[in-house]
Write a protein that holds these residues in place. Structure first.
Motif, PDB file in Angstrom:
ATOM      1  N   PHE A 114       0.822  -1.217   0.000  1.00 34.01           N
ATOM      2  CA  PHE A 114       0.000   0.000   0.000  1.00 34.01           C
ATOM      3  C   PHE A 114       0.852   1.260   0.000  1.00 34.01           C
ATOM      4  O   PHE A 114       0.339   2.365  -0.059  1.00 34.01           O
ATOM      5  N   GLY A 115       2.194   1.096   0.070  1.00 30.02           N
ATOM      6  CA  GLY A 115       3.107   2.233  -0.002  1.00 30.02           C
ATOM      7  C   GLY A 115       3.629   2.409  -1.417  1.00 30.02           C
ATOM      8  O   GLY A 115       3.099   1.838  -2.370  1.00 30.02           O
ATOM      9  N   PRO A 116       4.687   3.186  -1.597  1.00 34.85           N
ATOM     10  CA  PRO A 116       5.221   3.448  -2.937  1.00 34.85           C
ATOM     11  C   PRO A 116       5.869   2.228  -3.585  1.00 34.85           C
ATOM     12  O   PRO A 116       5.977   2.161  -4.810  1.00 34.85           O
ATOM     13  N   VAL A 117       6.327   1.260  -2.776  1.00 33.32           N
ATOM     14  CA  VAL A 117       6.935   0.047  -3.319  1.00 33.32           C
ATOM     15  C   VAL A 117       5.833  -0.993  -3.539  1.00 33.32           C
ATOM     16  O   VAL A 117       5.248  -1.508  -2.589  1.00 33.32           O
ATOM     17  N   LYS A 118       5.555  -1.292  -4.799  1.00 35.70           N
ATOM     18  CA  LYS A 118       4.429  -2.161  -5.133  1.00 35.70           C
ATOM     19  C   LYS A 118       4.838  -3.578  -5.504  1.00 35.70           C
ATOM     20  O   LYS A 118       4.032  -4.508  -5.405  1.00 35.70           O
ATOM     21  N   PRO A 124      14.409  -3.492  -3.662  1.00 37.72           N
ATOM     22  CA  PRO A 124      15.787  -3.092  -3.343  1.00 37.72           C
ATOM     23  C   PRO A 124      16.010  -1.587  -3.374  1.00 37.72           C
ATOM     24  O   PRO A 124      16.634  -1.023  -2.461  1.00 37.72           O
ATOM     25  N   ALA A 125      15.514  -0.918  -4.403  1.00 35.95           N
ATOM     26  CA  ALA A 125      15.701   0.534  -4.504  1.00 35.95           C
ATOM     27  C   ALA A 125      14.945   1.255  -3.399  1.00 35.95           C
ATOM     28  O   ALA A 125      15.450   2.215  -2.796  1.00 35.95           O
ATOM     29  N   GLY A 126      13.719   0.803  -3.130  1.00 34.30           N
ATOM     30  CA  GLY A 126      12.924   1.420  -2.071  1.00 34.30           C
ATOM     31  C   GLY A 126      13.555   1.218  -0.707  1.00 34.30           C
ATOM     32  O   GLY A 126      13.586   2.132   0.127  1.00 34.30           O
ATOM     33  N   ALA A 127      14.079   0.012  -0.477  1.00 32.91           N
ATOM     34  CA  ALA A 127      14.710  -0.294   0.805  1.00 32.91           C
ATOM     35  C   ALA A 127      15.983   0.524   0.994  1.00 32.91           C
ATOM     36  O   ALA A 127      16.242   1.057   2.080  1.00 32.91           O
ATOM     37  N   ILE A 173      17.196  -6.468   6.341  1.00 30.70           N
ATOM     38  CA  ILE A 173      16.909  -5.817   5.055  1.00 30.70           C
ATOM     39  C   ILE A 173      18.206  -5.400   4.369  1.00 30.70           C
ATOM     40  O   ILE A 173      18.394  -5.634   3.175  1.00 30.70           O
ATOM     41  N   ALA A 174      19.107  -4.792   5.134  1.00 28.93           N
ATOM     42  CA  ALA A 174      20.385  -4.353   4.558  1.00 28.93           C
ATOM     43  C   ALA A 174      21.143  -5.544   3.980  1.00 28.93           C
ATOM     44  O   ALA A 174      21.679  -5.475   2.862  1.00 28.93           O
ATOM     45  N   GLY A 178      22.207  -6.432  -0.077  1.00 31.50           N
ATOM     46  CA  GLY A 178      23.637  -6.271  -0.296  1.00 31.50           C
ATOM     47  C   GLY A 178      24.231  -4.980   0.217  1.00 31.50           C
ATOM     48  O   GLY A 178      25.284  -4.543  -0.257  1.00 31.50           O
ATOM     49  N   GLU A 179      23.600  -4.376   1.205  1.00 35.90           N
ATOM     50  CA  GLU A 179      24.104  -3.144   1.795  1.00 35.90           C
ATOM     51  C   GLU A 179      24.840  -3.458   3.105  1.00 35.90           C
ATOM     52  O   GLU A 179      24.567  -4.465   3.756  1.00 35.90           O
TER      53      GLU A 179
END
Length: 204
Positions: A114-118, A124-127, A173-174, A178-179
């Motif tokens: 329901f947020g910007p990441v669908k 990955p980019a959103g996170a 998540i990181a 790969g962060e």
């Protein structure tokens, strides 16, 4: 009769409450709603519990005749009833709970659709954006607010259990995208996370 902790069949907001029970070696009934939650929760237990507490939502705690809901209220209730929280730390601890909720409210925007990441592909980019912005901002505030090994000093309060869950989720998540560790620039939060992970009462 053991108290009951009710939540979905995930870690989420229920995990800190379960952790507090383990930490104090308190027997409890873990009610976890999974794929059947529409029938078992929405059409089942929730209407029943609304009669006892009109604010009813997940998570909830049933302790004898006491029915508690709302995440921070549940944490504070267990903190007091399980003798984890020190009254002298109440305001500081409450502020920790509120700050962590700010962080969580931003996190859910990227982990639920329901947020910007669908989509999975957008995650990955959103996170990464979340880790570089909201997470960094909130961790900076919490790092500066930490008084010792734990947020209020030498012993954990209810807010530390809620914070640990957020730290642990952000570390996962990181790693998944790969962060580097999100805690590398926050030594106090890193130490808190490590201290709770090795606590014998929580190791299981």
């Amino acid at each position: 009769m053991p108290l009951t902790v009710g939540y979905q069949l995930i870690r989420g907001l229920g995990a800190p409450l379960r952790m507090m029970c383990y930490y104090t070696n308190t027997s409890y009934n873990n009610v976890a709603y999974g794929a059947d939650w529409s029938d078992k929760w929405l059409a089942g237990k929730k209407p029943e519990l609304i009669k006892e507490n009109s604010c009813m939502n997940l998570p909830y705690i049933i302790d004898g005749d006491t029915v508690v809901t709302q995440s921070n209220t549940c944490a504070l209730y267990l903190g007091r009833s399980l003798k984890i929280d020190d009254d002298a730390c109440f305001i500081h601890n409450h502020c920790v709970l509120d700050q962590v909720m700010d962080l969580r409210n931003d996190l859910v925007k990227i982990v639920y659709p329901f947020g910007p990441v669908k989509t999975k592909e957008e995650f990955p980019a959103g996170a990464k954006a979340h880790l570089e912005n909201s997470a960094k901002t909130n961790f900076t505030k919490l790092e500066g607010f930490c008084k010792g090994v734990y947020m209020c000093g030498d012993t954990p309060q209810s807010g530390d259990f809620v914070l640990f869950e957020m730290l642990d989720q952000h570390e996962s998540i990181a790693k998944a995208i790969g962060e580097p560790s999100v805690l590398s620039n926050f030594p106090k939060l890193k130490a808190l996370h490590a201290a709770m992970k090795v606590d014998p009462a929580l190791a299981k």
